[in-house]
Design a protein around this motif. Structure first.
Motif, mmCIF file in Angstrom:
data_model
loop_
_atom_site.group_PDB
_atom_site.id
_atom_site.type_symbol
_atom_site.label_atom_id
_atom_site.label_comp_id
_atom_site.label_asym_id
_atom_site.label_seq_id
_atom_site.Cartn_x
_atom_site.Cartn_y
_atom_site.Cartn_z
ATOM 1 N N ASP A 8 34.243 2.451 22.924
ATOM 2 C CA ASP A 8 33.427 3.035 21.865
ATOM 3 C C ASP A 8 33.765 2.384 20.534
ATOM 4 O O ASP A 8 32.885 2.121 19.706
ATOM 5 N N MET A 9 35.060 2.132 20.328
ATOM 6 C CA MET A 9 35.503 1.537 19.068
ATOM 7 C C MET A 9 35.206 0.046 18.999
ATOM 8 O O MET A 9 34.966 -0.495 17.922
ATOM 9 N N LEU A 10 35.256 -0.625 20.137
ATOM 10 C CA LEU A 10 35.032 -2.067 20.188
ATOM 11 C C LEU A 10 33.794 -2.335 21.026
ATOM 12 O O LEU A 10 33.849 -2.293 22.253
ATOM 13 N N LYS A 11 32.675 -2.593 20.369
ATOM 14 C CA LYS A 11 31.407 -2.786 21.062
ATOM 15 C C LYS A 11 30.897 -4.205 20.828
ATOM 16 O O LYS A 11 31.021 -4.744 19.728
ATOM 17 N N ILE A 12 30.293 -4.772 21.846
ATOM 18 C CA ILE A 12 29.654 -6.077 21.702
ATOM 19 C C ILE A 12 28.228 -5.868 21.201
ATOM 20 O O ILE A 12 27.500 -5.032 21.733
ATOM 21 N N GLY A 13 27.854 -6.611 20.182
ATOM 22 C CA GLY A 13 26.508 -6.449 19.637
ATOM 23 C C GLY A 13 26.097 -7.646 18.799
ATOM 24 O O GLY A 13 26.767 -8.671 18.781
ATOM 25 N N VAL A 14 25.000 -7.485 18.078
ATOM 26 C CA VAL A 14 24.452 -8.543 17.233
ATOM 27 C C VAL A 14 24.618 -8.150 15.772
ATOM 28 O O VAL A 14 24.442 -6.985 15.408
ATOM 29 N N GLY A 15 24.975 -9.116 14.920
ATOM 30 C CA GLY A 15 25.155 -8.861 13.502
ATOM 31 C C GLY A 15 23.825 -8.652 12.785
ATOM 32 O O GLY A 15 22.763 -8.773 13.387
ATOM 33 N N HIS A 20 23.952 -0.554 10.269
ATOM 34 C CA HIS A 20 22.583 -0.831 9.848
ATOM 35 C C HIS A 20 21.801 -1.699 10.831
ATOM 36 O O HIS A 20 20.594 -1.855 10.702
ATOM 37 N N THR A 21 22.502 -2.293 11.798
ATOM 38 C CA THR A 21 21.819 -3.122 12.792
ATOM 39 C C THR A 21 22.022 -2.551 14.192
ATOM 40 O O THR A 21 21.069 -2.107 14.842
ATOM 41 N N LEU A 22 23.272 -2.529 14.658
ATOM 42 C CA LEU A 22 23.549 -2.042 16.010
ATOM 43 C C LEU A 22 23.189 -0.574 16.176
ATOM 44 O O LEU A 22 22.585 -0.181 17.183
ATOM 45 N N GLY A 23 23.542 0.255 15.188
ATOM 46 C CA GLY A 23 23.235 1.681 15.274
ATOM 47 C C GLY A 23 21.741 1.962 15.397
ATOM 48 O O GLY A 23 21.304 2.647 16.328
ATOM 49 N N PRO A 24 20.912 1.458 14.476
ATOM 50 C CA PRO A 24 19.465 1.652 14.593
ATOM 51 C C PRO A 24 18.897 1.086 15.895
ATOM 52 O O PRO A 24 17.982 1.657 16.484
ATOM 53 N N TRP A 25 19.425 -0.034 16.331
ATOM 54 C CA TRP A 25 19.002 -0.632 17.608
ATOM 55 C C TRP A 25 19.254 0.358 18.749
ATOM 56 O O TRP A 25 18.369 0.629 19.570
ATOM 57 N N ARG A 26 20.472 0.914 18.779
ATOM 58 C CA ARG A 26 20.821 1.886 19.818
ATOM 59 C C ARG A 26 20.001 3.169 19.673
ATOM 60 O O ARG A 26 19.644 3.808 20.672
ATOM 61 N N ALA A 27 19.708 3.557 18.439
ATOM 62 C CA ALA A 27 18.911 4.766 18.212
ATOM 63 C C ALA A 27 17.517 4.607 18.801
ATOM 64 O O ALA A 27 16.975 5.531 19.420
ATOM 65 N N ALA A 28 16.923 3.433 18.620
ATOM 66 C CA ALA A 28 15.598 3.168 19.186
ATOM 67 C C ALA A 28 15.643 3.272 20.711
ATOM 68 O O ALA A 28 14.734 3.826 21.340
ATOM 69 N N GLN A 29 16.715 2.754 21.300
ATOM 70 C CA GLN A 29 16.860 2.839 22.757
ATOM 71 C C GLN A 29 17.013 4.287 23.206
ATOM 72 O O GLN A 29 16.448 4.696 24.236
ATOM 73 N N GLU A 78 23.813 -6.370 23.603
ATOM 74 C CA GLU A 78 24.976 -7.022 24.211
ATOM 75 C C GLU A 78 24.605 -8.303 24.936
ATOM 76 O O GLU A 78 25.428 -9.204 25.087
ATOM 77 N N ARG A 79 23.349 -8.398 25.387
ATOM 78 C CA ARG A 79 23.012 -9.502 26.283
ATOM 79 C C ARG A 79 21.798 -10.331 25.855
ATOM 80 O O ARG A 79 21.533 -11.367 26.440
ATOM 81 N N ILE A 80 21.054 -9.894 24.862
ATOM 82 C CA ILE A 80 19.879 -10.650 24.451
ATOM 83 C C ILE A 80 20.286 -12.050 23.979
ATOM 84 O O ILE A 80 21.238 -12.197 23.196
ATOM 85 N N PRO A 81 19.638 -13.099 24.452
ATOM 86 C CA PRO A 81 19.907 -14.439 23.904
ATOM 87 C C PRO A 81 19.535 -14.451 22.425
ATOM 88 O O PRO A 81 18.365 -14.229 22.083
ATOM 89 N N VAL A 82 20.506 -14.675 21.557
ATOM 90 C CA VAL A 82 20.241 -14.530 20.127
ATOM 91 C C VAL A 82 19.202 -15.524 19.619
ATOM 92 O O VAL A 82 18.543 -15.270 18.597
ATOM 93 N N ASP A 83 19.017 -16.625 20.338
ATOM 94 C CA ASP A 83 18.018 -17.601 19.883
ATOM 95 C C ASP A 83 16.586 -17.164 20.191
ATOM 96 O O ASP A 83 15.632 -17.840 19.808
ATOM 97 N N THR A 84 16.435 -16.023 20.886
ATOM 98 C CA THR A 84 15.083 -15.512 21.149
ATOM 99 C C THR A 84 14.649 -14.443 20.146
ATOM 100 O O THR A 84 13.496 -14.017 20.153
ATOM 101 N N ILE A 85 15.566 -14.009 19.290
ATOM 102 C CA ILE A 85 15.266 -12.921 18.361
ATOM 103 C C ILE A 85 14.100 -13.270 17.442
ATOM 104 O O ILE A 85 13.150 -12.492 17.286
#
Length: 474
Positions: A8-15, A20-29, A78-85
């Motif tokens: 929970d404390m150490l999560k893999i995500g996108v900057g 403001h990024t990971l939290g809203p992303w997870r909220a949408a999910q 955690e897994r989206i190829p960042v070059d596809t964003i």
């Protein structure tokens, strides 16, 4: 009592930001899951999102809008190829159509269906409301990103003391430093051992090791990418990446083919005090330059402070102990996560609630304590190290220029890492019986400081450097 796992404390995500990024992303999910659980998902005709408070004030600079869109498409941070964003976002904007959870095309105009509201919701500074139109009626759900990628809905279960009710299944639940020391003495284990016992109560050791290795691999890859990428960061501030040039000067003519070979190579370089400072700073800068460019990082405990823990751990592996292996990495991450959880329970890890002391301060305390254990510190000395690190970050404001996680955020990671190393060394030379300020006192002081801090210094970009320096100056 709230149980917080190391994962929970150490999560893999996108900057660039956990809140403001990971939290809203997870909220949408989570909202999509909520719609499915209520059998409403396939009935939705149109969707709309409202952002409030700090998410609105600095959301553009933190890519909150992009994170919301990606979360609504069902993409996994955690897994989206960042070059596809960029491809996904451009498609939504150009077609005004969003593939809802990658299942259903819905009309979505970013200009009108994703609204930034400057007012704050009462529960938390980072609020967002999702709305679904079904048969002419709007169904709304509000979520709050409370820091470190944690997302909650306003609790309705309230005790008589008006405190949120939590249920904990850990055999050795910890909210305070004193409780942690009690379990260390009771079990005759270091802090990492107590944390591991708690983790083993919810997942098997093979899974724990696999996920911790994945976290370390992500950290190492992030440092490697940052040290080998040159150019200018996106966002308009025209910030030149510094890790590349710094690394080039430090590494010299050595060659290597992979991140692990790179680590081994650094062990062969010249080690003097100035070089150590530069290496540690380089590692931290590298991570947060990757973070600032929507790269993959580990929240530790947040994205804005993601460079401190990898930098200090890498310092241990390439400077202090050339024989260090995964077991050392494992202990470091276990200790760091526990210290972070104590701050989250007793104060905050959200800059929108507590300023940058809640991000860089906490990450520095986490790294200091973890390093102290690896260097042979007792559990008592580990908490002394964490306390020293936080004590010298108290009152640190969050004032990102242009709302971007770049200035002063990137440099602050290098400073937090250096302070963590110094705090660990001071703790090792300290008799805990002589300490005047225990960890629990500094956690409480940090929270009181956070509550007293003017709102404009809490990730709103309405004070400090954020108004002293303008985009036009850059």
């Amino acid at each position: 009592m709230e149980c917080i796992s190391v994962f929970d404390m150490l999560k893999i995500g996108v900057g660039p930001s956990s809140s403001h990024t990971l939290g809203p992303w997870r909220a949408a999910q989570r909202w999509i899951k909520e719609l499915k659980d209520k059998n409403r998902f396939h009935k939705v005709e149109k969707i709309k999102v409202d952002l409030y408070g700090s998410l609105s004030l600095t959301g553009k600079g933190h890519a909150t809008d992009l994170a919301i869109l990606l979360g609504l498409t069902g993409a996994d941070p955690e897994r989206i190829p960042v070059d596809t964003i960029d491809i996904i976002i451009s498609s939504i904007k150009n077609t005004t159509t969003l593939m809802f959870n990658n299942e259903r095309p819905l009309p979505f105009d970013v200009k009108t269906d994703l609204k930034f509201n400057r007012n704050f919701l009462p529960f938390h500074a980072n609020g967002m409301t999702f709305s679904a139109l079904i048969n002419g009626r709007h169904y709304k759900s509000t979520y709050y990103s409370i820091g470190g990628g944690f997302v909650v809905q306003e609790e309705r279960k309230i005790s008589k003391a008006n405190k949120i009710i939590f249920y904990c299944t850990f055999p050795y639940p910890v909210s305070y430093g004193d409780e942690l020391l009690k379990f260390c003495n009771q079990l005759n284990l270091p802090i990492s051992g107590v944390v591991l016992e708690n983790e083993k109560s919810i997942r098997d050791i093979k899974t724990i090791d696999f996920e911790l290795q994945r976290i370390w691999n992500t950290m190492l890859e992030c440092m490697y990418v940052g040290c080998h990428t040159e150019g200018t960061l996106p966002g308009g501030l025209n910030v030149r990446r510094r890790a590349y040039d710094m690394h080039k000067n430090l590494i010299g003519d050595f060659t290597y083919e992979s991140p692990q070979e790179w680590l081994e190579t650094i062990r062969k370089t010249e080690v003097k005090f100035r070089q150590i400072l530069k290496w540690v700073s380089c590692f931290a800068l590298a991570v947060n330059e990757v973070n600032a460019s929507l790269g993959r990082v580990v929240t530790a405990p947040t994205n804005g402070s993601a460079g401190v823990i990898p930098a200090v751990l890498m310092y241990y592996m390439v400077i202090e102990n050339h024989e260090a292996d995964f077991e050392h990495v494992k202990k470091f991450l276990l200790v760091a996560s526990e210290i972070g959880s104590i701050f989250k329970k007793g104060a905050t890890i959200s800059a929108a609630m507590g300023g940058c002391q809640a991000e860089i301060g906490v990450s520095s305390a986490m790294a200091a304590g973890a390093l102290c254990e690896l260097l042979g510190g007792t559990p008592e000395q580990v908490l002394v190290a964490a306390e020293i690190a936080m004590e010298h970050h108290l009152g640190l404001t969050c004032d990102p220029i242009g709302g971007l996680v770049q200035i002063p955020c990137i440099e602050r990671n290098s400073m937090g890492a250096i302070k963590a190393i110094n705090a660990a060394e001071l703790a090792l030379e300290t008799d805990p019986n002589n300490v005047k300020v225990p960890l629990d006192k500094v956690v409480n002081t940090m929270w009181e400081t956070a509550k007293d801090m003017n709102t404009k210094y809490k990730e709103t970009s309405e004070g400090g450097l954020a108004v002293g320096v303008h985009l036009s100056d850059c």
